[in-house]
Structures are given as structure tokens and as C-alpha cells.
Write a protein that holds these residues in place. Structure first.
Motif, PDB file in Angstrom:
ATOM      1  N   LEU A  16      21.357  77.311  57.601  1.00  0.00           N
ATOM      2  CA  LEU A  16      20.137  78.715  58.862  1.00  0.00           C
ATOM      3  C   LEU A  16      20.913  79.704  59.400  1.00  0.00           C
ATOM      4  CD1 LEU A  16      18.254  75.402  60.641  1.00  0.00           C
ATOM      5  CD2 LEU A  16      17.674  76.421  58.968  1.00  0.00           C
ATOM      6  N   ILE A  17      22.128  79.369  59.957  1.00  0.00           N
ATOM      7  CA  ILE A  17      22.663  80.906  60.936  1.00  0.00           C
ATOM      8  C   ILE A  17      22.972  81.520  59.304  1.00  0.00           C
ATOM      9  CG2 ILE A  17      24.244  82.102  61.791  1.00  0.00           C
ATOM     10  CD1 ILE A  17      24.154  78.914  63.365  1.00  0.00           C
ATOM     11  N   PHE A  18      24.015  81.074  58.370  1.00  0.00           N
ATOM     12  CA  PHE A  18      25.094  81.786  57.244  1.00  0.00           C
ATOM     13  C   PHE A  18      24.383  82.170  56.633  1.00  0.00           C
ATOM     14  CE2 PHE A  18      28.119  80.645  60.286  1.00  0.00           C
ATOM     15  CZ  PHE A  18      28.692  81.883  61.333  1.00  0.00           C
ATOM     16  N   SER A  19      23.058  81.454  55.787  1.00  0.00           N
ATOM     17  CA  SER A  19      22.662  81.991  54.618  1.00  0.00           C
ATOM     18  C   SER A  19      21.437  82.206  54.506  1.00  0.00           C
ATOM     19  CB  SER A  19      22.439  80.130  53.759  1.00  0.00           C
ATOM     20  OG  SER A  19      23.686  79.816  53.648  1.00  0.00           O
ATOM     21  N   ILE A  20      20.273  81.995  55.635  1.00  0.00           N
ATOM     22  CA  ILE A  20      19.117  82.087  55.339  1.00  0.00           C
ATOM     23  C   ILE A  20      18.852  83.598  56.656  1.00  0.00           C
ATOM     24  CG2 ILE A  20      16.690  81.447  56.036  1.00  0.00           C
ATOM     25  CD1 ILE A  20      17.367  78.770  55.807  1.00  0.00           C
ATOM     26  N   LYS A  21      19.377  83.723  58.367  1.00  0.00           N
ATOM     27  CA  LYS A  21      19.581  84.682  58.987  1.00  0.00           C
ATOM     28  C   LYS A  21      20.177  85.960  58.241  1.00  0.00           C
ATOM     29  CE  LYS A  21      16.388  82.779  61.523  1.00  0.00           C
ATOM     30  NZ  LYS A  21      15.371  83.002  61.845  1.00  0.00           N
ATOM     31  N   MET A  22      21.825  85.127  58.315  1.00  0.00           N
ATOM     32  CA  MET A  22      22.270  86.203  57.989  1.00  0.00           C
ATOM     33  C   MET A  22      23.011  86.698  56.608  1.00  0.00           C
ATOM     34  SD  MET A  22      25.024  85.570  60.890  1.00  0.00           S
ATOM     35  CE  MET A  22      26.471  87.595  60.397  1.00  0.00           C
ATOM     36  N   ASN A  23      22.680  85.865  55.736  1.00  0.00           N
ATOM     37  CA  ASN A  23      22.855  86.156  54.566  1.00  0.00           C
ATOM     38  C   ASN A  23      24.442  86.482  54.022  1.00  0.00           C
ATOM     39  OD1 ASN A  23      22.149  86.178  51.599  1.00  0.00           O
ATOM     40  ND2 ASN A  23      21.288  88.091  51.329  1.00  0.00           N
ATOM     41  N   VAL A  24      24.431  85.397  54.566  1.00  0.00           N
ATOM     42  CA  VAL A  24      26.468  85.733  53.895  1.00  0.00           C
ATOM     43  C   VAL A  24      27.042  84.688  53.018  1.00  0.00           C
ATOM     44  CG1 VAL A  24      29.032  85.892  55.519  1.00  0.00           C
ATOM     45  CG2 VAL A  24      26.881  86.222  56.447  1.00  0.00           C
ATOM     46  N   PHE A  25      27.249  83.189  52.973  1.00  0.00           N
ATOM     47  CA  PHE A  25      27.170  82.708  51.997  1.00  0.00           C
ATOM     48  C   PHE A  25      26.031  82.758  51.373  1.00  0.00           C
ATOM     49  CE2 PHE A  25      30.585  82.597  55.529  1.00  0.00           C
ATOM     50  CZ  PHE A  25      31.386  81.961  54.827  1.00  0.00           C
ATOM     51  N   PRO A  26      26.530  81.941  50.118  1.00  0.00           N
ATOM     52  CA  PRO A  26      25.192  81.516  49.125  1.00  0.00           C
ATOM     53  C   PRO A  26      24.977  80.264  49.791  1.00  0.00           C
ATOM     54  CG  PRO A  26      27.167  81.242  48.337  1.00  0.00           C
ATOM     55  CD  PRO A  26      27.652  82.319  49.378  1.00  0.00           C
ATOM     56  N   ILE A  27      23.363  79.487  49.273  1.00  0.00           N
ATOM     57  CA  ILE A  27      22.778  78.076  49.657  1.00  0.00           C
ATOM     58  C   ILE A  27      23.442  77.381  49.269  1.00  0.00           C
ATOM     59  CG2 ILE A  27      20.651  78.704  48.397  1.00  0.00           C
ATOM     60  CD1 ILE A  27      19.497  77.422  51.370  1.00  0.00           C
ATOM     61  N   ALA A  28      23.480  77.486  48.103  1.00  0.00           N
ATOM     62  CA  ALA A  28      24.131  76.400  47.289  1.00  0.00           C
ATOM     63  C   ALA A  28      24.901  76.786  46.262  1.00  0.00           C
ATOM     64  CB  ALA A  28      22.564  75.215  46.354  1.00  0.00           C
ATOM     65  N   GLY A  29      25.470  75.687  45.524  1.00  0.00           N
ATOM     66  CA  GLY A  29      26.126  76.147  44.383  1.00  0.00           C
ATOM     67  C   GLY A  29      27.717  75.407  44.306  1.00  0.00           C
ATOM     68  N   PHE A  30      28.695  75.853  43.370  1.00  0.00           N
ATOM     69  CA  PHE A  30      29.658  75.999  43.920  1.00  0.00           C
ATOM     70  C   PHE A  30      30.411  76.806  43.183  1.00  0.00           C
ATOM     71  CE2 PHE A  30      33.691  75.103  40.717  1.00  0.00           C
ATOM     72  CZ  PHE A  30      34.632  73.293  42.078  1.00  0.00           C
ATOM     73  N   ALA A  31      29.849  77.659  42.066  1.00  0.00           N
ATOM     74  CA  ALA A  31      30.531  78.973  42.144  1.00  0.00           C
ATOM     75  C   ALA A  31      29.006  79.446  41.040  1.00  0.00           C
ATOM     76  CB  ALA A  31      31.309  78.318  40.593  1.00  0.00           C
ATOM     77  N   THR A  32      29.103  81.188  41.130  1.00  0.00           N
ATOM     78  CA  THR A  32      27.928  81.983  40.336  1.00  0.00           C
ATOM     79  C   THR A  32      27.574  81.561  39.471  1.00  0.00           C
ATOM     80  OG1 THR A  32      28.432  83.392  42.251  1.00  0.00           O
ATOM     81  CG2 THR A  32      26.997  84.120  40.165  1.00  0.00           C
ATOM     82  N   ILE A  33      26.641  81.412  38.796  1.00  0.00           N
ATOM     83  CA  ILE A  33      25.992  81.497  37.645  1.00  0.00           C
ATOM     84  C   ILE A  33      26.443  82.229  36.249  1.00  0.00           C
ATOM     85  CG2 ILE A  33      24.357  79.938  36.247  1.00  0.00           C
ATOM     86  CD1 ILE A  33      23.468  78.190  38.185  1.00  0.00           C
TER      87      ILE A  33
END
Length: 321
Positions: free
Chosen positions: A154-171
Motif C-alpha cells: 500500500l505504501i511503497f507500491s500503490i501510494k509512492m510507486n517506488v517498488f514493483p508490486i509483484a514479480g521476480f524481475a522485469t519481464i
């Protein structure tokens, strides 16, 4: 030493055999199989269902199925996953590294951070620093890791968009070398944090108690009497003995983290062993679930064997029996 290693290896083989037998019977006690799951999603006739069970040996008595399964394990054949249309070993070879990286990183961070916090609390025992660390440890201990995972999202993905919300690496990123390592670390930052906070609290409390006990021993008073600095007394002389219970805890932590990875991998969309086990349960994919349990148990046994050897290195007084 060689006799000790051989004896521990024989014990490990016995443990794995008991794990295989126990997990096999527990899974077989559950009603239904993957054929029933297929029948619920497609129009299979009774004859087709019987043919599928005969093809995969599900029409045999459970003891006979167990004997065939153990015989296949002796050749590293973990069976076939009909839902994934691939051998179980091939599936786990691809997914085991995800869980291994997650667990090893969580163990390392929780042990280092927890130990440092415990040492700091013991060094300033009874002072505001000790109180603050104790409150933080209690907060970490009392908060379930899935709650922490949701808060982080909720804080770092949805609100701040700092970290990716899911996955092991960028597809399809095309990253290689250090770029790929940095991308994986960025994706695992929140899962690792959610997974290791509880154990940071455990290490902190155990480290504090162990350090306070060691600091009362005679050799510590002797070191201080020689005029050594407090930093040297704590981090050079006392810390090594205080690490012994923490190393023991590390062996126990691995098994707990492997179990906790099921929930964390599901929340963060990590395609590792935990997520594989979760899917196998709902699909009633017996071979895949047994494969996950076997590989996970083997990993825990190997780690605990290494911990025993490390324990003797840290404390030469431990006898090899």
C-alpha cells in the motif's frame, strides 16, 4: 570428523525417508486426486477417468504407489505433473532458485540486523537505546508477515510507486549482469522485508540475552582489566560466544521461512516453491506437491548439517560424537 560426517549423512538419509513416507501418506489421506479436478473443469466420462488413473498408477493400493514412488526417487525421478505438462524435476529446477534466493537473503538480513540490534541493546542495557530497540522488536514480533506485506504494498507500491508490486524481475527487460541483479534486488526488497521482520525480532531478543550473559563471564572482565576498549571487548571477544545460540536459531529459521514463503510468494506473485505448492494443493497435483515437499525438506536437512559443522568451528569445545 569423517566418522561424524558419515554418521550425520546416514541420519539425514533416514530423516528424508521418513519425510517421504509421512508426506506421501498424509497427501493420500486427502480425498480426491487430480483426475477429480480435471473432471470438474471438463466433461470426462467415467471410462476416461478410470483410464487416467490407470495411466498414472492411481488405481493401485497406496502402499504399492509408495513403493513405486520411492523407487523413482532413487533415480531422481520425481514424477510427472499433468497440469504443467512437464516432469516435476524440470519445474522445480526453474522455481527452486526463486525461493532459495528469497530464503537465503531473508536469513542473512534478519541474522545480521537482529544480532546488531541485540548487541546494541545489551551494550546500552537499561538505557533509552535498549528500551527503543525492545519496543521495536516487540512490534516486529507481534505483527504477522502478511500484514507487513500488505502495508508495504500500500505504501511503497500503490501510494509512492517506488517498488514493483509483484514479480521476480522485469519481464522481457533484457537485463544482464549487475543490471539483472539490481532489478531482482529491487523486486525482492518488499518480500524479503515482510519475511524477515519476525526473525529480526527473534535474533534481537536472543542476541541481547546471550550478550548480557557473556558480558558477565570472567574472561570479559579480564579483557576489560587489560584496558581494551569496550568496542573491542564486545565485537572481538564477546560476540563470538554470543553467536552460538544465534547460529542454532538459523537452522530452525530456514524451515520456518520455507513454510512462510508460501504466503509471501503468493502475495507478491513470485513463482517459487511456495507458490508452486499452493497451486499444487488446489490442483491436487500429488507428484508436484510431493516434489516440493521433498526438495524443501532436503534443503532444510542440508542447511542444518552445515549449521552443525559451523557450530564446531565457532566453538572448538564442542566434541564430535
Amino acid at each position: 570428523m569423517l566418522r561424524y560426517i558419515l554418521r550425520r549423512l546416514s541420519q539425514a538419509v533416514l530423516v528424508m525417508l521418513l519425510v517421504v513416507i509421512g508426506s506421501f501418506f498424509l497427501i493420500k489421506m486427502a480425498p480426491g486426486d487430480f483426475v477429480d479436478t480435471l473432471a470438474g473443469t471438463s466433461d470426462l466420462t467415467a471410462e476416461q477417468m478410470a483410464n487416467l488413473r490407470a495411466r498414472y498408477g492411481l488405481d493401485q493400493p497406496v502402499p504399492v504407489q509408495l513403493m513405486y514412488y520411492i523407487a523413482r526417487l532413487a533415480t531422481l525421478d520425481l514424477g510427472y505433473s499433468p497440469f504443467n505438462n512437464a516432469p516435476v524435476l524440470d519445474i522445480l529446477v526453474k522455481r527452486w532458485p526463486v525461493t532459495a534466493i528469497l530464503v537465503v537473503t531473508s536469513v542473512s538480513i534478519s541474522m545480521v540486523v537482529g544480532t546488531l540490534l541485540g548487541v546494541m541493546a545489551a551494550r546500552f542495557s537499561g538505557k533509552p537505546v535498549d528500551l527503543g530497540i525492545s519496543i521495536l522488536m516487540l512490534l516486529f514480533y507481534a505483527t504477522p508477515n502478511f500484514i507487513i506485506a500488505v502495508i508495504l504494498i500500500l505504501i511503497f507500491s500503490i501510494k509512492m510507486n517506488v517498488f514493483p508490486i509483484a514479480g521476480f524481475a522485469t519481464i522481457a527487460s533484457g537485463y544482464t549482469g549487475w543490471e539483472y541483479i539490481r532489478d531482482v534486488a529491487w523486486h525482492l526488497a518488499m518480500p524479503v522485508t515482510a519475511l524477515c521482520t519476525f526473525f529480526i525480532a527473534i535474533y534481537g531478543r536472543i542476541g541481547r540475552a546471550a550478550m548480557l550473559e557473556v558480558l558477565t563471564l570472567d574472561y570479559i572482565r579480564t579483557a576489560r582489566g587489560k584496558g581494551l576498549t569496550e568496542r573491542r571487548v564486545i565485537y572481538v571477544h564477546a560476540l563470538r560466544n554470543a553467536l552460538l545460540p544465534l547460529v542454532t536459531m538459523a537452522g530452525l529459521q530456514v524451515s520456518a521461512l520455507v513454510g512462510g514463503a508460501v504466503l509471501i510468494e503468493t502475495i507478491f506473485g513470485l513463482n517459487g516453491m511456495g507458490r508452486t505448492a499452493f497451486d499444487a494443493v488446489f490442483q491436487r497435483d500429488t507428484n508436484l506437491l510431493l516434489g516440493v515437499l521433498f526438495v524443501s525438506s532436503l534443503s532444510v536437512v542440508v542447511v542444518n548439517f552445515i549449521i552443525d559443522l559451523l557450530y564446531m568451528v565457532l566453538d572448538p569445545r564442542v566434541e564430535i560424537k
